[in-house]
Each structure stands twice: as structure tokens, then as C-alpha cells.
Scaffold this motif. Sequence first.
Motif, PDB file in Angstrom:
ATOM      1  N   ALA A 111       0.895  -1.159   0.000  1.00  0.00           N
ATOM      2  CA  ALA A 111       0.000   0.000   0.000  1.00  0.00           C
ATOM      3  C   ALA A 111       0.929   1.202   0.000  1.00  0.00           C
ATOM      4  O   ALA A 111       1.539   1.497   1.024  1.00  0.00           O
ATOM      5  CB  ALA A 111      -0.893  -0.013   1.227  1.00  0.00           C
ATOM      6  N   GLY A 112       1.086   1.851  -1.139  1.00  0.00           N
ATOM      7  CA  GLY A 112       2.099   2.903  -1.270  1.00  0.00           C
ATOM      8  C   GLY A 112       3.470   2.274  -1.114  1.00  0.00           C
ATOM      9  O   GLY A 112       3.774   1.273  -1.745  1.00  0.00           O
ATOM     10  N   SER A 113       4.278   2.831  -0.208  1.00  0.00           N
ATOM     11  CA  SER A 113       5.609   2.248  -0.028  1.00  0.00           C
ATOM     12  C   SER A 113       5.638   1.263   1.139  1.00  0.00           C
ATOM     13  O   SER A 113       6.693   0.756   1.495  1.00  0.00           O
ATOM     14  CB  SER A 113       6.631   3.357   0.193  1.00  0.00           C
ATOM     15  N   ASN A 114       4.480   1.015   1.762  1.00  0.00           N
ATOM     16  CA  ASN A 114       4.433   0.025   2.841  1.00  0.00           C
ATOM     17  C   ASN A 114       4.137  -1.344   2.257  1.00  0.00           C
ATOM     18  O   ASN A 114       3.038  -1.588   1.765  1.00  0.00           O
ATOM     19  CB  ASN A 114       3.348   0.383   3.866  1.00  0.00           C
ATOM     20  N   LYS A 141       9.293  -5.613  -0.957  1.00  0.00           N
ATOM     21  CA  LYS A 141       8.834  -6.235  -2.202  1.00  0.00           C
ATOM     22  C   LYS A 141       9.637  -7.496  -2.451  1.00  0.00           C
ATOM     23  O   LYS A 141      10.862  -7.476  -2.297  1.00  0.00           O
ATOM     24  CB  LYS A 141       9.062  -5.284  -3.380  1.00  0.00           C
ATOM     25  N   ARG A 165      14.291   4.031   2.974  1.00  0.00           N
ATOM     26  CA  ARG A 165      14.700   4.303   1.595  1.00  0.00           C
ATOM     27  C   ARG A 165      16.067   3.717   1.311  1.00  0.00           C
ATOM     28  O   ARG A 165      16.377   3.328   0.200  1.00  0.00           O
ATOM     29  CB  ARG A 165      14.729   5.806   1.359  1.00  0.00           C
ATOM     30  N   GLU A 193      16.519  -2.081  -5.869  1.00  0.00           N
ATOM     31  CA  GLU A 193      15.682  -3.244  -5.563  1.00  0.00           C
ATOM     32  C   GLU A 193      15.908  -4.350  -6.589  1.00  0.00           C
ATOM     33  O   GLU A 193      16.328  -4.092  -7.717  1.00  0.00           O
ATOM     34  CB  GLU A 193      14.208  -2.853  -5.469  1.00  0.00           C
ATOM     35  N   LEU A 195      14.422  -7.144  -8.959  1.00  0.00           N
ATOM     36  CA  LEU A 195      13.158  -7.453  -9.633  1.00  0.00           C
ATOM     37  C   LEU A 195      13.184  -8.805 -10.342  1.00  0.00           C
ATOM     38  O   LEU A 195      12.150  -9.341 -10.701  1.00  0.00           O
ATOM     39  CB  LEU A 195      12.838  -6.361 -10.661  1.00  0.00           C
ATOM     40  N   ALA A 212      17.752  -2.762  -9.802  1.00  0.00           N
ATOM     41  CA  ALA A 212      17.096  -1.727 -10.614  1.00  0.00           C
ATOM     42  C   ALA A 212      17.998  -0.508 -10.793  1.00  0.00           C
ATOM     43  O   ALA A 212      17.693   0.362 -11.614  1.00  0.00           O
ATOM     44  CB  ALA A 212      15.779  -1.317  -9.958  1.00  0.00           C
TER      45      ALA A 212
ATOM     46  N   PRO B 151      14.246   2.870 -13.640  1.00  0.00           N
ATOM     47  CA  PRO B 151      13.238   3.646 -12.907  1.00  0.00           C
ATOM     48  C   PRO B 151      13.766   5.015 -12.511  1.00  0.00           C
ATOM     49  O   PRO B 151      14.905   5.130 -12.069  1.00  0.00           O
ATOM     50  CB  PRO B 151      12.980   2.777 -11.670  1.00  0.00           C
ATOM     51  N   ASP B 160       9.290  10.798  -1.139  1.00  0.00           N
ATOM     52  CA  ASP B 160       9.172   9.834  -2.229  1.00  0.00           C
ATOM     53  C   ASP B 160       7.904  10.198  -2.988  1.00  0.00           C
ATOM     54  O   ASP B 160       6.791  10.071  -2.462  1.00  0.00           O
ATOM     55  CB  ASP B 160       9.085   8.412  -1.670  1.00  0.00           C
ATOM     56  N   ALA B 162       6.251   8.871  -5.210  1.00  0.00           N
ATOM     57  CA  ALA B 162       5.267   7.812  -5.490  1.00  0.00           C
ATOM     58  C   ALA B 162       4.470   7.442  -4.241  1.00  0.00           C
ATOM     59  O   ALA B 162       3.436   6.792  -4.334  1.00  0.00           O
ATOM     60  CB  ALA B 162       5.964   6.582  -6.034  1.00  0.00           C
ATOM     61  N   ASP B 163       4.961   7.851  -3.072  1.00  0.00           N
ATOM     62  CA  ASP B 163       4.207   7.592  -1.839  1.00  0.00           C
ATOM     63  C   ASP B 163       2.912   8.381  -1.839  1.00  0.00           C
ATOM     64  O   ASP B 163       2.854   9.475  -2.419  1.00  0.00           O
ATOM     65  CB  ASP B 163       5.023   8.049  -0.629  1.00  0.00           C
ATOM     66  N   THR B 164       1.906   7.857  -1.164  1.00  0.00           N
ATOM     67  CA  THR B 164       0.707   8.682  -0.997  1.00  0.00           C
ATOM     68  C   THR B 164       1.054   9.790  -0.007  1.00  0.00           C
ATOM     69  O   THR B 164       1.933   9.619   0.837  1.00  0.00           O
ATOM     70  CB  THR B 164      -0.472   7.860  -0.445  1.00  0.00           C
ATOM     71  N   GLN B 167       1.552   9.148   3.558  1.00  0.00           N
ATOM     72  CA  GLN B 167       2.762   8.469   4.008  1.00  0.00           C
ATOM     73  C   GLN B 167       3.972   9.399   4.088  1.00  0.00           C
ATOM     74  O   GLN B 167       5.034   8.998   4.526  1.00  0.00           O
ATOM     75  CB  GLN B 167       3.094   7.315   3.056  1.00  0.00           C
TER      76      GLN B 167
END
Lengths: 413, 322
Positions: A111-114, A141, A165, A193, A195, A212, B151, B160, B162-164, B167
Motif C-alpha cells: 500500500a504505497g511504499s508500505n 517487495k 529508503r 531493488e 526485480l 534496478a 526507474p 518519495d 510515489a508515496d501517498t 505516508q
Amino acid sequence: MRLLLNPRQIRRVLLASVLAILSAVALTGCLNDLTPQGRWSAPVSDGNFIYIGNLDGVLVRVDAVSHAFDVNWLYPYELDGVRKKPNGLGAIYGAPVVENGAVYAAGYTCAGSNCDGEVLAVSTENGEIAWNSGRATLETKLVGQVELTANDLLLVGTGALGGDREPPGYLIAFSSDPIAGRRIQWRVALDGEVLGDIAVDNATNTAYVGTAAGTLYAIDISEEDLSERVKWQYSADGAIAGNIVFHSGAIYFGDLASNFYRLNPRSQSLDWQFDAEAWVWAEGIPDEEKGTIYVSTLGGHIYALNISTGDLIWSNRIDGQIIGTPLLFDRVRNEFSQRVLAVPSGDEDVHVLNVNDGQIIGTFPTDSAVKSSPVLINDFIYIHTLDGELKWYSPSDQTLQGCIGLKDGGRCD
Amino acid sequence: MEFLGLIWDQGIMRPMINALALLYHYLFLNYGVSIIVFTVIVRVLMIPLTIRQTRQMKKLQALQPRMKAIQDKFKDKKDPESRRAQSSESMALYREAGVNPIGCLGPMVIQMPIWIGFYRAIIRTMPTTPEGMANLSASFYAWNPASADVPFSRLFLGIDLADTVSQVYLPLNFVLPVLVGASMFITTKMSSTIAMDERQQSQQRIMQWMMPVMIGVFTYQFPAGLGIYILLSNIVGVFIQYFVGGRQPIDLFGKLYLGTAETRAEAIAAKTALAERNQDNDDSDEEETTDDDSTSIHRQERTRGNRRRARNSRRRARRRRH
């Protein structure tokens, strides 16, 4: 400051705000791009059963002979009375690995970055956790396939851990031994990361992992207690998203700068580099007999390259992205054997190419996109489609022999 | 539908994705900077549309008193014949002034796909999933050198992208939606005309509050990159609207900000005229009060409120004149 609203208008604004909150929740649910979908998992077999990660992130199995769905064997699950009810992880991208009476796999959701990931070791006997010390959960991930080594390590490439991060990725080594159980033996911080799949050279105790950030790492996986495990590293022009292949003493991989590389691990140098015109995601398929390696791209290109020099032998192009690894197999027709390449298309179907000239000579009709690798098990070609079905075909004439929905085991043929 | 999808993908999404990626490639590999520059470019490119929209709105606003007169003329006539007559008189008025009543919506309609496309482009160029990344490859033009940069680095000012927004670190996760809502409020205020009747005023007031609240709440769940884009887009939009609209003062909570002496005087005069008109309407309402007790009490309360507001408005206008 004076609010220019009367109580009735305030009520309307409040009502609108509630609607806005509901819409926001709905809109967030629509952001599919932020939610991993999985369904790239290829089937594997131990001879008796075919194991696969389904579209809900549940490991399921099908009888390899009768093709019956085993409703009593699945993981993860929750108990609905005494019945097992699938309770998925989210997304499984890598093919499971069956070894030592256990099925190893990894899945995650975000969910987002979590992110919440889980590394699984599930008993082939009863579908229960095979590790004595329970499940291995990681807040990250887990995209690539898990890799078992000769010295009982289970290697997993990850993204950043716990919402941090830095560092953006890790190679983590678990003990694969059921008794020792899911203990992290060591971990190596990476610059990006992971992949794709990891390649292992057991002879030199080295694992090769790409990130990546575009770095290929050679990592020492020996049992010794080492303070520094990175043996050497190589910087590619672009992100490495696909699988790393170690074959006959050479390393093969592609990147998102549209290159395909062959490295010599002994000299840690580049043997050759090929411009593939589009991002390379699927792994290269070495063909020892022909001295060729087959390289495919997200642009639908398929190239046959001289494995020693990287020179182009032939090329062709199909519709759709090639994400799953093509399958090299011998097609037998009228007692005549012909080596062919089954190439999965991200649009639809799996195309059969003649490896001599790259011409398309047949098609496995799938009626759905295919982003997993086709697999040959017990004289059938098995294909996991993006809509969550497992289909099996005759390798000789590409006719559909059967189909099963991997969510509930219902027949779809 | 497939054809529309093709137009959407090839005509809007791909150019936007490639433009964003190119900016990233040439602007220090910083995605935050490329979003900012792209927002400014898009806003500047749309200035002709903004000018057209502003002109249409001004014309419509100038017609408001005459429209109100037509409405008053047919106020108690509900038969189809009278409705037709009212409609044709209104249309004749619009024709005479060279205004299309829904013409000012045109530029807005054209802008909508651009905003939605930009929103989608930001999300698609910051893929967080393997399939998102694979799909992105199909959006790049073959000549675009930025495709090798994927990326893209998503960090900007420690966020970040891309984070909501929820967050993002404290207090920015709350500040950003509030700023977005506030900037949207100012934008909505600037782009709305002065409504002539009470019902329109009430609707306008609700819209002026509802939109910013909605966008603010949405922003909390949007990717941070999109939140930054909306905020910046609003700020740039305020500047453009201010200069394109002839430096009109911004009316916030009864006070006027910015504007030239001339435009401020015009705004005060318009508000005074409106207040006086409301006063007249209230008086005539009062005379017509023949309803039952409860309705009558309610109406009297409303009338008192309106009168008070009109009085206050006149006083303020007088003070400003002095």
C-alpha cells in the motif's frame, strides 16, 4: 475571518465532504498501478503435482496426472470451520521451487511504499508451514524467484526493508533447512531493488544478482562468516529487471537500456553486448547444441545470437511484450523432431518459432495475455495465463488439452 | 471505444509521458523538478484558453442584470408559452452580446483531458510494481533517451513522490492537502462570477467550499508527486488568472486582496450594487409575506440576515471609499 455559510449550507458542505472522502477511498482503490498484481508465476512439478502461485497470491497445486485441483492443499489460508479458505499474499511473480519435501516461494503486497512480503516454505505433504520456526515475513517487495543453493541456503532478492529508503535492496540468505528454520543467515545491502531471479554458481559459491540501479553483483554465498560478501560488481547501462542466467561459465542478462550482455566472471569483464532495441526483461535461453542464445524484449523482438560472439543470426517480432521466459523444446510430429521456441506474448497466445530461421510455425491459443513462462511437464506444455487459468496443450500440434481455474479449481475447457 | 482509447493513449498519454521523461533526462535526473517545469509549461501553453474562458465569463457577468430582468419578467409565468418566450429572449440576449452560455465551459472541457492525462502520466512514469514498469516501456518513443533512465529517481525534497501524501513525513502530510485545498479555494474564487440572485449566490458559495474540501481530501490519498503538481498548478493558475483577468482583486472572506486601484473600485461598486439589489429583493419579499406563520417566521429570519449582511457590506464599501 467570517464564514459565509449558514447552518444549512454547512450541512451540505459536510455531506459533500463525506462523499469526497468516500470517493477518495474509491479512487485510491482504482489506482491499479500502485498495487502489484502478480500472475507471472510459472508452474513447477515434483512429478506428482503441479505447484503454482495463483492470482490471489495463494500457492495451489493440481494433480499432474488427473489435473484435479487439491482443495486440501493451499497456502496461505484461513480456517472456515474445518475447511481451508484461501487468504492470499497479494502477488506471486516467481515460480515456486520444489525441493526436500517443501515448496519454496515468495509473495508480497503493497500500500504505497508500505509492503508486506512473505517467504514461504510449505510442506508438500499437508500444505502447512515446513519451517519449525514459522513464517518468514519481511516488510518489502519480493518479486524474483527464490533460489536454493547447494549449501541449503534460500536466497531472496528484495526491495528496501521496513519502508526505509536506504539501502534500496538486499540479498537475503535464509536457511532452507526445515529444522533450522527460516533464520536469516546473512544479508547484503544492494544499490537498488531486485526485480528478477538470482543465478547461482555452486562450484564457486557465487550468487549473481541484478538491481534496478543497474548493478550486477557477484556475491559470496559460502558458509564462512564473512564481513564482506560482495566479490565484484558490474555496472550496466540501465536497470536490470530480468533474470540473470549463469551458463557454462558465463553470465547473461539484459537491462532497461535495451542491451543484452555476456560477462566473463573470471575476468569480471564484458565479453560482448548486443543492442536489442527495446527493454530486455525475459531471460536469455542458451542453446548449447546450436551455439546460440535466444534473447527477447518487451518490444516483442526475438533475436538468435551467436553465444560466443553476440553476432545476430536471425530476428523476428511478435505482437505484445515478452516478459515470461520462452521455452526451448523438441516438437515431435510424425516421428520428426524439430527444435522450437515457445514465446509467450503479453497480448495473447504463445507463439512457436523455428529456431533455425525464427519463423512462426504455430501458436498455442490462450485467449488471454501470458506473462509467465510456458513449462513442459509430462508431455504437456503448461501455460499460466494472466486471467488466472492453467492451460495445458499438446506440444506436437498445439491443441488445447485442458484448462483449470486456479482460484477455485473449476474446469474452463 | 477502441478508437477513443487509441486517441487518448497516442494523443495525450504518450506525448505527456515522453515530455515528462525528457525533462527528467535533461533536468538533473530530478523528477520533482521535471514535474514543476512541465506544470509551468502546460499552464503557459493553455493561456490562450484561459484568456478565452475569462472573456466569456466577463461577458456573461456583464449580461447578468439583463438576464435577471428577463427572469423577473417571467417570474410568475409557468406556462409553456411563457417558458418558451423566456428562453428565446435569453437566447436573443446571448446572441446580441456574442456569448455562448456554455461557451465558457469549452476551454474547461478541453483542459479536463489534459489534467487527467497529466495525472495518469505522473502515476505511470513512477511505477511501483513490476507490471507498471513493464507497461511503461510501451509508452516511450523509440528515440527518447530517457527510457534508459527508468526507474526514475523519485526523491524530491526528502519526499518519495510515489508515496501517498498520507505516508509523507509530518507535518507535510497534513500541510500539503491544506495548501492544495487553500490554493484551490483561491482559484475557484477568482474564476467565479458575481451571482445576481440569492439562489445562485448560495450555490456558488457551496461550490467554492466543496471543491477545495474535496480536492484537499483526495490529495491525502494521492501520490505526493500528484499533490505537488496540483498545488503548483493552482499557484501558477492564480498568477495567470490574475494577469489575464486584468488584475482583478481577490475577494477572500469579505476582504479584497491585490488588484489595481481601478479594479478594486470596480469590485467595490459591483458588490455594493449587489448588496443594494439584495436589499431591494428583501424588501419586496417582506411585502409579499402572506404565508403561514412558520414559513413567515423563517422568511423573516432570512430577510433579517440578508439585510444585516447587506448593511455590513455597504458600511465596508463606504469605509473603503473614505
